[in-house]
Write a protein that holds these residues in place. Structure first.
Motif, short mmCIF file in Angstrom:
data_model
loop_
_atom_site.label_atom_id
_atom_site.label_comp_id
_atom_site.label_asym_id
_atom_site.label_seq_id
_atom_site.Cartn_x
_atom_site.Cartn_y
_atom_site.Cartn_z
N PHE A 76 0.83 -1.20 0.00
CA PHE A 76 0.00 0.00 0.00
C PHE A 76 0.87 1.26 0.00
O PHE A 76 0.57 2.23 -0.71
CB PHE A 76 -0.93 0.01 1.22
N SER A 77 1.93 1.26 0.80
CA SER A 77 2.79 2.44 0.88
C SER A 77 3.55 2.68 -0.41
O SER A 77 3.74 3.83 -0.83
CB SER A 77 3.76 2.30 2.05
N GLU A 78 3.98 1.60 -1.07
CA GLU A 78 4.68 1.75 -2.34
C GLU A 78 3.76 2.33 -3.41
O GLU A 78 4.18 3.17 -4.21
CB GLU A 78 5.23 0.40 -2.80
N HIS A 79 2.51 1.93 -3.42
CA HIS A 79 1.56 2.49 -4.37
C HIS A 79 1.31 3.96 -4.07
O HIS A 79 1.12 4.77 -4.99
CB HIS A 79 0.23 1.73 -4.33
N GLY A 80 1.30 4.32 -2.78
CA GLY A 80 1.10 5.72 -2.42
C GLY A 80 2.26 6.60 -2.83
O GLY A 80 2.05 7.75 -3.23
N ARG A 81 3.50 6.06 -2.78
CA ARG A 81 4.67 6.85 -3.16
C ARG A 81 4.86 6.89 -4.67
O ARG A 81 5.25 7.91 -5.23
CB ARG A 81 5.93 6.28 -2.50
N HIS A 82 4.59 5.77 -5.32
CA HIS A 82 4.79 5.67 -6.77
C HIS A 82 3.52 5.10 -7.39
O HIS A 82 3.29 3.89 -7.34
CB HIS A 82 6.00 4.78 -7.08
N ARG A 83 2.73 5.96 -7.96
CA ARG A 83 1.43 5.53 -8.49
C ARG A 83 1.55 4.49 -9.59
O ARG A 83 0.59 3.75 -9.87
CB ARG A 83 0.66 6.75 -9.02
N GLU A 84 2.70 4.45 -10.26
CA GLU A 84 2.86 3.47 -11.33
C GLU A 84 3.07 2.06 -10.79
O GLU A 84 2.96 1.07 -11.54
CB GLU A 84 4.03 3.86 -12.24
N VAL A 85 3.39 1.94 -9.50
CA VAL A 85 3.58 0.62 -8.88
C VAL A 85 2.20 0.05 -8.51
O VAL A 85 1.46 0.67 -7.75
CB VAL A 85 4.46 0.73 -7.62
N PHE B 28 -1.49 -5.90 -6.14
CA PHE B 28 -0.77 -7.03 -5.55
C PHE B 28 -1.31 -7.37 -4.17
O PHE B 28 -1.38 -8.55 -3.79
CB PHE B 28 0.73 -6.70 -5.46
N ALA B 29 -1.71 -6.35 -3.40
CA ALA B 29 -2.28 -6.58 -2.08
C ALA B 29 -3.62 -7.32 -2.18
O ALA B 29 -3.93 -8.19 -1.36
CB ALA B 29 -2.46 -5.27 -1.33
N ILE B 30 -4.42 -6.97 -3.19
CA ILE B 30 -5.69 -7.65 -3.41
C ILE B 30 -5.46 -9.11 -3.79
O ILE B 30 -6.14 -10.02 -3.30
CB ILE B 30 -6.51 -6.92 -4.50
#
Length: 384
Positions: A137-146, A151-153
């Protein structure tokens, strides 16, 4: 006593750890060991074992439990992530193995035998799953392209499928609720919120219609008809304890209460030590949860904030489910009370959760340096 001027690993740990948090966890561990003297002998007698058989095993479990708790608290946030990834991979592999080679108990395959020890992999999966999802979740928040959210779902779907296959719907519900809480804190949109709520409602309805034991437990809870012996006996033990209890070892109802040392140890505590003792125990659980939330509120790093919230939420929800079952506020569900109930896998796995919490809430020297640098940058330099 460790001096502040020392710079060794133990000194650094001692002065950066949340010692109040640590004492709270140790109080729970000590309380669980104390209650094992009251709750375990009746169960041992029913099984034809020596009176203190489970007490001695509980004492043995304390060694890896405390070692895991303290050892995990030394980790840095990066080491917590790496450790969680390894634990999650092993736990998922063992959960798959349990479906084919595990020991079947009461119609469920949740345990595997490793080096002669019976282990429940799903218990170790929970803290590792929370940490890895917090990182995604934090990686998606920092880099929207990730695609961290995606992956969490997918990871939730894998874990939930394995838990349902065992079957262990209680752990499925607990894991999904914690995951949903973290997703919400990560900044989920309202469309996702309503979609997940609808999916959850559909899942609960499907579980009710597909699993006979789930339907029977829900029906017994709603109507009060059928085999309600366990919850009725647990409630009788609580009522008999009144405010101050009957005294250590003086409980009577506990002798006929099934699973008195695991799922219903809270009721045994209420009978022998009273409602006031149980209220203090509930406040101790609540204190741990809210202290974790308070740490998360002050945390600037998204991963640490989400991981601390998720681990605290899992600790609190598991405690709440167990206590509510004892009070007959929820349908019966075999879920242990963290650090209180007997069980090696449960105690060590909860120690992993607590150790991760202690590690992530430590005061980091680099954090203090950043704060001092930020303060200096905000203070104007004197004119020359």
């Amino acid at each position: 006593m460790v001096s502040r001027v020392q710079r060794g690993a133990i000194a650094e740990w001692f002065w950066t750890i949340d010692r109040v948090f640590l004492v709270a966890f140790l109080l729970l561990i000590g309380t669980g060991f104390m209650l094992s003297f009251s709750a375990s002998p009746p169960e041992a007698a029913r099984l034809g074992l020596p009176s203190f058989f489970f007490v001695k095993r509980h004492a043995v479990f304390l060694v890896p439990t405390i070692a895991t708790l303290v050892g995990a608290s030394f980790l840095s946030p990066r080491q917590v992530r790496r450790s969680a990834l390894v634990i999650l991979a092993i736990a998922i592999a063992l959960m798959v193995a349990a479906l084919f080679f595990g020991v079947e108990v009461k119609g469920s395959r949740r345990w595997v035998s490793v080096l002669g020890l019976s282990i429940q992999p799903s218990e170790f999966m929970k803290p590792a799953f929370i940490v890895i999802c917090a990182w995604l979740f934090s990686e998606h928040g920092r880099h929207r392209e990730v695609p961290g959210n995606l992956f969490a779902i997918i990871l939730l779907a894998i874990v939930a499928a394995l838990l349902v296959a065992e079957p262990d719907l209680g752990q499925t519900l607990l894991t999904s609720m914690v995951w949903g809480g973290m997703f919400f804190l990560a900044g989920i949109s309202w469309i996702w919120i309503f979609g997940l709520l609808g999916l959850s409602a559909g899942g609960l309805a499907l579980a009710y219609s597909s699993f006979t034991h789930v339907q029977e437990r829900v029906d017994r809870f709603m109507t009060g008809q059928g085999d309600t012996y366990q919850v009725d006996t647990a409630r009788e033990a609580i009522v008999r304890g009144h405010w101050f209890g009957t005294g250590p070892g003086e409980g009577v109802v506990k002798r006929i209460l099934p699973d008195s040392h695991t799922d219903f140890v809270f009721s045994v505590g209420a009978e022998e030590f009273g409602i006031i003792f149980c209220a203090v125990l509930v406040l101790l659980f609540a204190f741990i949860v809210f202290r974790g939330f308070n740490h998360a509120k002050r945390e600037r790093d998204d991963f640490t904030r989400l991981a601390v919230c998720g681990l605290s939420l899992q600790f609190g929800l598991q405690s709440m489910i167990n206590i509510c079952v004892n009070l007959r506020l929820m349908p019966a569900k075999g879920m242990t009370l963290p650090f209180i109930s007997y069980g090696g896998s449960s105690m060590v796995a909860v120690a992993v959760t607590a150790g991760f919490l202690l590690a992530l809430t430590r005061r980091r020297p680099e954090s203090r340096s950043r704060e001092r640098g930020f303060i200096r940058s905000m203070v104007p330099l004197p004119a020359e």
